[in-house]
Design an enzyme around this catalytic site. Structure first.
Site, PDB file in Angstrom:
ATOM      1  N   ASP A  56      -9.835 -20.232  12.595  1.00 56.27           N
ATOM      2  CA  ASP A  56     -11.001 -19.977  11.759  1.00 56.27           C
ATOM      3  C   ASP A  56     -11.075 -21.080  10.719  1.00 56.27           C
ATOM      4  O   ASP A  56     -10.051 -21.537  10.213  1.00 56.27           O
ATOM      5  CB  ASP A  56     -10.967 -18.582  11.127  1.00 56.27           C
ATOM      6  CG  ASP A  56      -9.730 -18.297  10.307  1.00 56.27           C
ATOM      7  OD1 ASP A  56      -9.807 -18.382   9.068  1.00 56.27           O
ATOM      8  OD2 ASP A  56      -8.686 -17.973  10.903  1.00 56.27           O
ATOM      9  N   GLU A 143     -12.467  -8.041   2.216  1.00 60.20           N
ATOM     10  CA  GLU A 143     -11.202  -8.068   1.478  1.00 60.20           C
ATOM     11  C   GLU A 143     -11.522  -7.976  -0.001  1.00 60.20           C
ATOM     12  O   GLU A 143     -12.659  -8.186  -0.420  1.00 60.20           O
ATOM     13  CB  GLU A 143     -10.421  -9.338   1.804  1.00 60.20           C
ATOM     14  CG  GLU A 143     -11.221 -10.634   1.674  1.00 60.20           C
ATOM     15  CD  GLU A 143     -10.505 -11.828   2.283  1.00 60.20           C
ATOM     16  OE1 GLU A 143      -9.584 -12.340   1.621  1.00 60.20           O
ATOM     17  OE2 GLU A 143     -10.877 -12.257   3.389  1.00 60.20           O
TER      18      GLU A 143
END
Length: 259
Positions: A56, A143
């Site tokens: 990523d 998150e």
């Protein structure tokens, strides 16, 4: 020239073009990858046990040789796309187009903030990540944001899960695929994210296998290091594994690529 010698020369030229040597071997990792700060992997539950690996990326990886990454075993990529309701990663278009050109299946991910509604954030993601046949499902990155300058809100778990479900419903209607949800260890536990129905998870676990860190919970992708080293990219990079074999990967792609 003998065929095997020709093949060796072609591989040598290709790897040389990537501009960097293979990283030092790290026990437990696939041999083509390194790690700047490796965890002490032991036993059978190690990243190297998996056949399919990917990365990523975001603006921090500004110089990526996607052909080089593919040559060194990178099979998929999740690319930072948007945050909240007003930010687009400046490398989004470049990363996606280059990964696609190199034949690396990819998709964009949205970094969620709890100071805008799920509807606003889904609309912002859709406005900046066009639907494209062959792309992987979109990704929702959830998150806590304790260092944010604009939004440190921590809503109750029920609200978090409802936001995730609302975002997922909207983007599913547009892309034709349910998003994958990425989550860190504390966030996943704090909010009991496994209770969000009908989604796959991409879980961070850089100090132990998900079966140890997230016992009893299902996952499709595992982010096993944030300090990876791969020829073809300058500096450190996140590396991930797909939970399955080559055949299971092919089956998953056939079901989950956008159309």
């Amino acid at each position: 020239m003998r065929p095997h010698r020709l093949l060796f020369l072609l591989i040598f030229v290709l790897l040389s073009a990537c501009g960097s040597r293979a990283p030092d071997y790290v026990p437990g990792l696939p041999r083509q990858f390194g790690d700047a700060a490796p965890y002490d992997w032991r036993g059978r539950n190690v990243p190297a046990a998996y056949a399919i690996h990917g990365v990523d990326v975001a603006r921090y990886q500004s110089n990526v040789d996607w052909y080089g990454l593919r040559a060194h075993g990178v099979r998929f990529a999740f690319v930072k796309a948007t945050e909240g309701g007003d930010y687009v990663d400046p490398m989004l278009g470049r990363h996606l187009s280059a990964a696609r050109a190199a034949g690396v299946p990819s998709s964009g991910y949205h970094y969620y903030y709890f100071c805008r509604t799920a509807q606003e954030q889904a609309a912002w993601f859709i406005a900046n990540v066009p639907r494209r046949a062959g792309d992987l499902p979109p990704v929702l990155d959830m998150e806590w944001t304790p260092t944010s300058k604009t939004c440190r809100r921590r809503p109750p778990a029920e609200e978090v899960r409802q936001d995730a479900a609302t975002f997922a419903s909207i983007v599913t209607a547009y892309y034709g695929q349910k998003p994958i949800i990425y989550s860190t260890v504390d966030f996943f536990r704090d909010n009991e994210m496994w209770r969000v129905p009908g989604v796959e998870f991409w879980l961070r676990s850089v100090a132990g296998h998900p079966s140890e860190v997230h016992p009893g919970h299902d996952w499709t992708f595992w982010q096993y290091t944030g300090t990876g080293l791969i020829p073809g990219v300058e500096g450190r990079i996140d590396i991930n594994a797909f939970r399955g074999s080559e055949q299971e990967w092919a089956t998953w792609l056939a079901l989950r690529q956008q159309r």
